[in-house]
Design a protein around this motif. Structure first.
Motif, short mmCIF file in Angstrom:
data_model
loop_
_atom_site.label_atom_id
_atom_site.label_comp_id
_atom_site.label_asym_id
_atom_site.label_seq_id
_atom_site.Cartn_x
_atom_site.Cartn_y
_atom_site.Cartn_z
N PRO A 232 0.83 -1.21 0.00
CA PRO A 232 0.00 0.00 0.00
C PRO A 232 0.86 1.26 0.00
N LYS A 233 0.28 2.35 -0.51
CA LYS A 233 0.95 3.65 -0.52
C LYS A 233 0.48 4.45 0.69
N VAL A 234 1.42 5.11 1.35
CA VAL A 234 1.09 5.93 2.50
C VAL A 234 1.46 7.38 2.21
N ASN A 235 0.49 8.27 2.32
CA ASN A 235 0.72 9.70 2.20
C ASN A 235 0.28 10.34 3.51
N SER A 236 1.03 11.33 3.96
CA SER A 236 0.72 11.94 5.24
C SER A 236 1.15 13.40 5.24
N GLU A 237 0.34 14.25 5.89
CA GLU A 237 0.76 15.63 6.10
C GLU A 237 1.97 15.69 7.02
N HIS A 238 2.08 14.72 7.89
CA HIS A 238 3.26 14.60 8.75
C HIS A 238 4.27 13.77 7.95
N ASP A 239 5.19 14.46 7.25
CA ASP A 239 5.99 13.75 6.25
C ASP A 239 6.88 12.67 6.85
N ARG A 240 7.18 12.73 8.14
CA ARG A 240 8.02 11.70 8.73
C ARG A 240 7.30 10.35 8.80
N MET A 241 5.98 10.39 8.85
CA MET A 241 5.23 9.14 8.87
C MET A 241 5.43 8.38 7.57
N ALA A 242 5.30 9.06 6.44
CA ALA A 242 5.49 8.41 5.15
C ALA A 242 6.93 7.94 4.98
N ALA A 243 7.90 8.75 5.45
CA ALA A 243 9.30 8.36 5.33
C ALA A 243 9.61 7.14 6.19
N THR A 244 9.06 7.10 7.40
CA THR A 244 9.28 5.95 8.28
C THR A 244 8.65 4.69 7.68
N TYR A 245 7.47 4.84 7.11
CA TYR A 245 6.81 3.70 6.46
C TYR A 245 7.67 3.16 5.31
N ARG A 246 8.19 4.04 4.48
CA ARG A 246 9.01 3.60 3.35
C ARG A 246 10.29 2.93 3.86
N ARG A 247 10.90 3.50 4.89
CA ARG A 247 12.10 2.89 5.46
C ARG A 247 11.80 1.47 5.95
N SER A 248 10.64 1.30 6.58
CA SER A 248 10.25 -0.02 7.07
C SER A 248 10.08 -1.01 5.92
N LEU A 249 9.44 -0.58 4.85
CA LEU A 249 9.26 -1.47 3.70
C LEU A 249 10.59 -1.91 3.12
N ILE A 250 11.52 -0.97 2.98
CA ILE A 250 12.82 -1.28 2.41
C ILE A 250 13.58 -2.24 3.32
N ASP A 251 13.53 -2.00 4.63
CA ASP A 251 14.23 -2.89 5.55
C ASP A 251 13.60 -4.28 5.58
N LEU A 252 12.29 -4.36 5.46
CA LEU A 252 11.64 -5.67 5.37
C LEU A 252 12.11 -6.42 4.13
N ALA A 253 12.25 -5.70 3.02
CA ALA A 253 12.76 -6.33 1.80
C ALA A 253 14.16 -6.87 2.03
N ALA A 254 14.99 -6.10 2.73
CA ALA A 254 16.36 -6.53 2.99
C ALA A 254 16.41 -7.76 3.88
N LEU A 255 15.47 -7.88 4.80
CA LEU A 255 15.49 -8.95 5.80
C LEU A 255 14.81 -10.23 5.33
N ARG A 256 14.33 -10.27 4.10
CA ARG A 256 13.75 -11.52 3.61
C ARG A 256 14.82 -12.59 3.54
N PHE A 257 14.51 -13.74 4.12
CA PHE A 257 15.48 -14.81 4.26
C PHE A 257 14.92 -16.09 3.66
N SER A 258 15.78 -16.81 2.92
CA SER A 258 15.36 -18.07 2.30
C SER A 258 16.03 -19.24 2.99
N PRO A 259 15.31 -20.04 3.77
CA PRO A 259 15.92 -21.21 4.41
C PRO A 259 16.38 -22.23 3.38
N LEU A 260 17.42 -22.98 3.73
CA LEU A 260 17.89 -24.05 2.85
C LEU A 260 16.82 -25.09 2.63
N SER A 261 16.79 -25.66 1.45
CA SER A 261 16.00 -26.84 1.09
C SER A 261 14.49 -26.62 1.13
#
Length: 686
Positions: A232-261
């Motif tokens: 989902p897209k987040v827009n906010s008058e409080h711009d730090r909310m949208a920036a924090t949301y985007r940072r969270s999405l990017i970090d979640l992408a980085a933390l995706r882990f694939s177990p062996l087998s």
């Protein structure tokens, strides 16, 4: 970014921690290196020009998977008149690729000797964390005409690093070198590829089945863009909310882990640098936080944990039939059973939470097929709660480690050794039963009853589970209530004596639903009261308790994930104002960390420090801290599935202004949610 500290880049199963020059020089006190599958594949990676070390002008960690370093030879006094500049650019994506560009700014030609010293100690991540390196196998380095092989063998455990270059280089056992002639204003460039291998029987790489995000920058960038586009897209008058949301999405992408087998499926790893692997509790709670935004993580997490559910009694791994794992490791110490994480089952909360996540996932997604597919695993998990977890025989979930050498003493989320205490500060004997786990068990039975009635075709089982849940709630409210404090005890000891301290665990009781309505208001008052609420978040242990320490790991720090579940629990009981207060504190804290909340920060009163004091060894990024802003968004907007639709009932903190969350996925397709709060113009201008 100015040059300072360490630089971290990661992509799922591989991460690199380096100095701000890009160099890696691993020491017991500076755990830099290239890591994958709980092994350090590079412990030395040092670039020199004419035998001289390089100094950093600046670096950019461009995305989670890439970084660029701008360097010059010599010390800082040379910067003004530097005749050479060096650019190192690197990316991880299953492998580690680095490009080096050297530019001659002099009016005269230069001859350069460029060298990369390379080496690996193949340290197990547990050895790095504990600062103990005790290799029992054979290390080797083999220089060939076009590559360098670094390796380690111990029995059937075989790890290897292979380094090759796009330009011809002189390889030796300690690295490789180039002789370069540069005319005035000329530049030279090379690409270096570092491949890591976990070699199994027949020389096969055990990681061949893993899902990689690609080894090329364009593939990595496309994967990230697709990940963000699907959320989902987040827009906010409080711009730090949208920036924090985007940072969270990017970090979640980085933390995706694939177990062996397991076919390349991904789930959220717990955190960098020590916990880049699957954790039952951490992965489940992260999925609960992020479910409205990244539901695909929940489906794969549930299937992976179901595939590894316990099937036997094993005291070393603390495995029981039906138990959901706590932690899985792939390094040398796990392979040779020097520690039990292959996998290790020493947690009592991941099993009921597995059931909770499955039901919550279906409520959002409508994925009835998965609920039916995992019915046997759910039934086994429920049997574990009743038959194997009740060590005392009074209907509660207890824990006492069976692996007394390397197992965890405390098997709840507060798993440090001194996290459970009486009011006088002494520690209780084992077995122990913590309060929030009883709430999870209650919630699991209520949710399993719904699934049994609606999807498993077993109304009799549903009625049985509901009777058990009602009885558990009644017992719990009798045995855990601290009458002279007006809250629930942190735990019980085996004699039924209360660990009668005030802790953040009472917030988890709210989101589980085990709190009676007449007691909920007292719990709410404590959660936003001065003993627990620091102004930035809920303290793990209340100020004034004997063991309270604002920088004690579980005895007074603020954990963003913990606070987010407290807020969700408050909202579920109708305390929207209190939930908004807590949400506002954590979101205010996020701006001091550029939107990336750490694992934990100090519980000092906000008016005393004015900013959140980071816990010294906190993981960052860390999955359930990354998920905290997403759960707070859900809480503030009052997003709940209701009869096949998405209900929205906003209650925003003052200063939040207008928020839009667009394209929220679920059984309803994709819908939008809007909320308007009162803007605080002074705060917005900060």
């Amino acid at each position: 970014m100015a040059a300072s500290g360490t630089v971290r880049i990661l992509d799922g199963s591989t991460f690199v921690v380096s100095q701000d020059t890009g160099d890696i020089e691993a020491t017991p006190t500076e755990p830099t290196g290239m890591f994958s599958l709980d092994t350090r594949f590079l412990s030395k990676w040092v670039l020199t020009v004419n035998g001289e070390r390089l100094n950093s002008l600046s670096y950019d960690d461009l995305q989670y998977y890439e970084a660029r370093f701008f360097l010059v030879p010599g010390m800082a006094t040379h910067y003004v008149d530097a005749k050479l500049s060096i650019i190192r650019e690197r990316a991880v994506g299953g492998s580690f690729r680095e490009s080096i560009v050297i530019l001659n700014h002099d009016e005269k030609p230069v001859d350069l000797e460029i060298r990369m010293d390379a080496g690996s100690d193949f340290a197990d991540l547990f050895q790095v964390k504990d600062e103990i390196l005790n290799k029992k196998g054979e290390l080797y380095a083999e220089a060939e005409a076009d590559r360098l092989r670094l390796g380690y063998r111990r029995g059937n455990f075989h790890r290897q690093t292979v380094i090759s270059c796009s330009r011809p280089a002189r390889f030796d056992s300690n690295g490789f070198a180039y002789s370069v002639h540069l005319e005035p204003n000329e530049q030279w460039h090379t690409e270096i590829d570092v491949q890591s291998f976990a070699i199994g029987p027949g020389g096969r790489d055990l990681r061949m089945g893993l899902r990689a995000h690609g080894t090329e920058r364009l593939a990595l960038q496309h994967d990230l863009e697709e990940w963000i586009a699907n959320a989902p897209k987040v827009n906010s008058e409080h711009d730090r909310m949208a920036a924090t949301y985007r940072r969270s999405l990017i970090d979640l992408a980085a933390l995706r882990f694939s177990p062996l087998s397991l076919g390349g499926a991904t789930l959220p790893a717990a955190g960098l640098p020590w916990f880049m692997t699957m954790f039952g509790r951490d992965s489940i709670l992260t999925c609960l936080q992020t479910l409205p935004f990244t539901p695909q993580l929940s489906r794969t997490t549930l299937r992976i944990l179901a595939a590894l559910q316990g099937t036997r009694f094993d005291d070393f791994r603390e495995e029981d039939p039906g138990r959901i794992l706590h932690e899985m490791r792939y390094g040398e110490t796990a392979a040779f059973e020097e520690q039990p994480h292959s996998p290790y089952y020493g947690a009592v909360d991941s099993t009921p939470l597995f059931i909770v996540l499955l039901d919550e996932y279906e409520r959002w997604s409508g994925d009835v097929e998965l609920v039916r597919e995992l019915e046997p695993e759910c039934r086994r998990a429920l049997r574990w709660i009743d038959d194997h977890a009740d060590l005392v025989g009074n209907g509660y979930i207890w824990y006492e480690r069976r692996n007394t050498d390397t197992g965890l003493e405390n098997q709840c989320w507060k798993d440090s050794w001194d996290s459970i205490s009486y009011r006088d500060g002494t520690l209780p004997p084992f077995p122990r039963a913590t309060c929030e786990v009883q709430g999870y068990a209650y919630d699991a039975k209520i949710r399993a009853a719904r699934m049994a009635r609606e999807f498993w075709g077993d109304p009799a089982y549903a009625e049985q589970l509901e009777r058990e849940a009602v009885a558990l709630k009644e017992r719990f409210n009798r045995d855990w209530w601290v009458a002279d404090g007006g809250y629930y005890a942190l735990a019980l000891d085996p004699e039924g004596r209360q660990c009668d301290v005030l802790s953040s665990n009472i917030g988890h009781l709210l989101w589980s639903g085990i709190v009676t309505d007449e007691r909920a208001e007292q719990i709410a008052r404590h959660l936003v009261g001065p003993r627990l609420f620091s102004g930035f978040g809920v303290r793990t242990l209340a100020e004034g308790e004997v063991r309270y320490n604002p920088i004690g790991y579980h005895n007074g720090t603020v954990w963003p994930f913990d606070t987010s579940f407290c807020a969700w629990g408050l909202r579920n009981y109708g305390f929207a104002e209190e939930a908004a207060t807590i949400a506002s504190g954590i979101l205010d804290a996020a701006r001091f960390f550029d939107g990336r909340l750490p694992e934990a920060f100090g519980g000092y009163p906000r008016e005393q420090t004015k900013f959140p004091v980071e816990y010294p060894t906190a993981c960052s990024p860390q999955a359930w801290s990354t998920g905290a802003p997403l759960l707070l968004l859900r809480t503030m907007l009052g997003l709940e599935p209701h009869e096949g639709h998405l209900a929205v009932e906003p209650k925003l903190p003052i200063g939040m202004g207008r928020i839009e969350v667009l394209d929220i996925p679920g059984r309803w397709g994709r819908v939008d949610a809007f909320a308007r709060g009162r803007l605080d113009l002074h705060r917005l201008a900060d």
